[in-house]
Design a protein around this motif. Structure first.
Motif, PDB file in Angstrom:
ATOM      1  N   GLN A  50     -14.304   1.423   9.553  1.00 33.04           N
ATOM      2  CA  GLN A  50     -15.080   1.274   8.338  1.00 33.04           C
ATOM      3  C   GLN A  50     -15.596   2.482   7.864  1.00 33.04           C
ATOM      4  O   GLN A  50     -15.897   3.519   8.191  1.00 33.04           O
ATOM      5  CB  GLN A  50     -16.504   0.603   8.807  1.00 33.04           C
ATOM      6  CG  GLN A  50     -17.342   0.108   7.567  1.00 33.04           C
ATOM      7  CD  GLN A  50     -18.682  -0.462   8.017  1.00 33.04           C
ATOM      8  OE1 GLN A  50     -19.272   0.029   9.032  1.00 33.04           O
ATOM      9  NE2 GLN A  50     -19.145  -1.475   7.417  1.00 33.04           N
ATOM     10  N   SER A 104     -17.279   4.314   4.083  1.00 35.19           N
ATOM     11  CA  SER A 104     -17.922   4.159   2.953  1.00 35.19           C
ATOM     12  C   SER A 104     -18.414   5.532   2.268  1.00 35.19           C
ATOM     13  O   SER A 104     -18.100   6.675   3.069  1.00 35.19           O
ATOM     14  CB  SER A 104     -19.076   3.438   3.100  1.00 35.19           C
ATOM     15  OG  SER A 104     -20.113   4.164   4.169  1.00 35.19           O
ATOM     16  N   SER A 157     -15.222  -0.068   2.970  1.00 40.72           N
ATOM     17  CA  SER A 157     -13.491  -0.683   3.180  1.00 40.72           C
ATOM     18  C   SER A 157     -13.311  -0.471   4.572  1.00 40.72           C
ATOM     19  O   SER A 157     -13.912   0.428   5.317  1.00 40.72           O
ATOM     20  CB  SER A 157     -12.752  -0.123   2.296  1.00 40.72           C
ATOM     21  OG  SER A 157     -12.386   1.427   2.375  1.00 40.72           O
TER      22      SER A 157
END
Length: 187
Positions: A81, A83, A99
């Motif tokens: 993940q 960010s 994302s």
């Protein structure tokens, strides 16, 4: 110096994001290795360069996956993940939505058939070369020119894939041949 000041003021006036932080959260069983020489923060993020309008910042990351965590062939595997957080021009906090990196599990034959992205390949080489250049700079400060020469040979080989890197290594080779510790370390 006037031209240099104009360049710096132009860059400063076009900044749109400051204190840019990239946070990568690998899922259990994954390990994330930052290839760039970005400063790591205490919150497991990395500090990226400030961003100008129409500019870019990139990070090359190598993921290490434990084989026991792999699902069956053809299934999707969530790996990471990501960010980004930054401060806008007024100093207010802003973020790019998180994302996920999710990829299919492939057998060896299908994996080897995947085309290599030349952009990613070039960026990984540039990140690896930067680490070697840093080691060469440290060796130059110690006066270990044999080590500097060995490291520059490795960087020269990497430069076969990057004209930009080729220009840099040519300059470093010239400085190394002069055995000028101050100039080499500065560059």
């Amino acid at each position: 110096l006037l031209e240099r000041f104009h360049e710096e003021f132009s860059l400063l006036s076009s900044l749109c994001g400051r204190n840019v932080r990239l946070l990568l959260r690998p899922l259990p069983g994954m390990r994330c290795e930052m290839l760039n020489m970005y400063e790591a923060a205490k919150d497991a993020s990395w500090r990226l360069p400030d961003l100008a309008y129409d500019g870019e910042a990139w990070a090359a990351v190598r993921l290490h996956v434990t084989a026991s965590n792999l699902p069956g062939e053809g299934e999707m595997l969530a790996l990471l993940q990501a960010s980004v957080k930054y401060s806008d021009l007024e100093g207010a906090g802003a973020a790019i939505p998180e994302s996920w990196l999710t990829l299919p599990v492939l057998n060896k034959e299908n994996f080897l058939a995947v085309a290599i992205s030349q952009d990613v390949f070039r960026r990984v080489i540039e990140a690896d070369a930067a680490k070697l250049q840093d080691r060469a700079s440290k060796a130059a400060r110690k006066g270990d020119w044999d080590e500097v020469d060995r490291l520059l040979i490795k960087v020269r080989k990497m430069a076969e894939h990057s004209p930009w890197l080729g220009e840099i290594v040519t300059l470093l080779e010239s400085l190394a041949s002069d055995r000028n510790q101050a100039m080499f370390s500065k560059e």
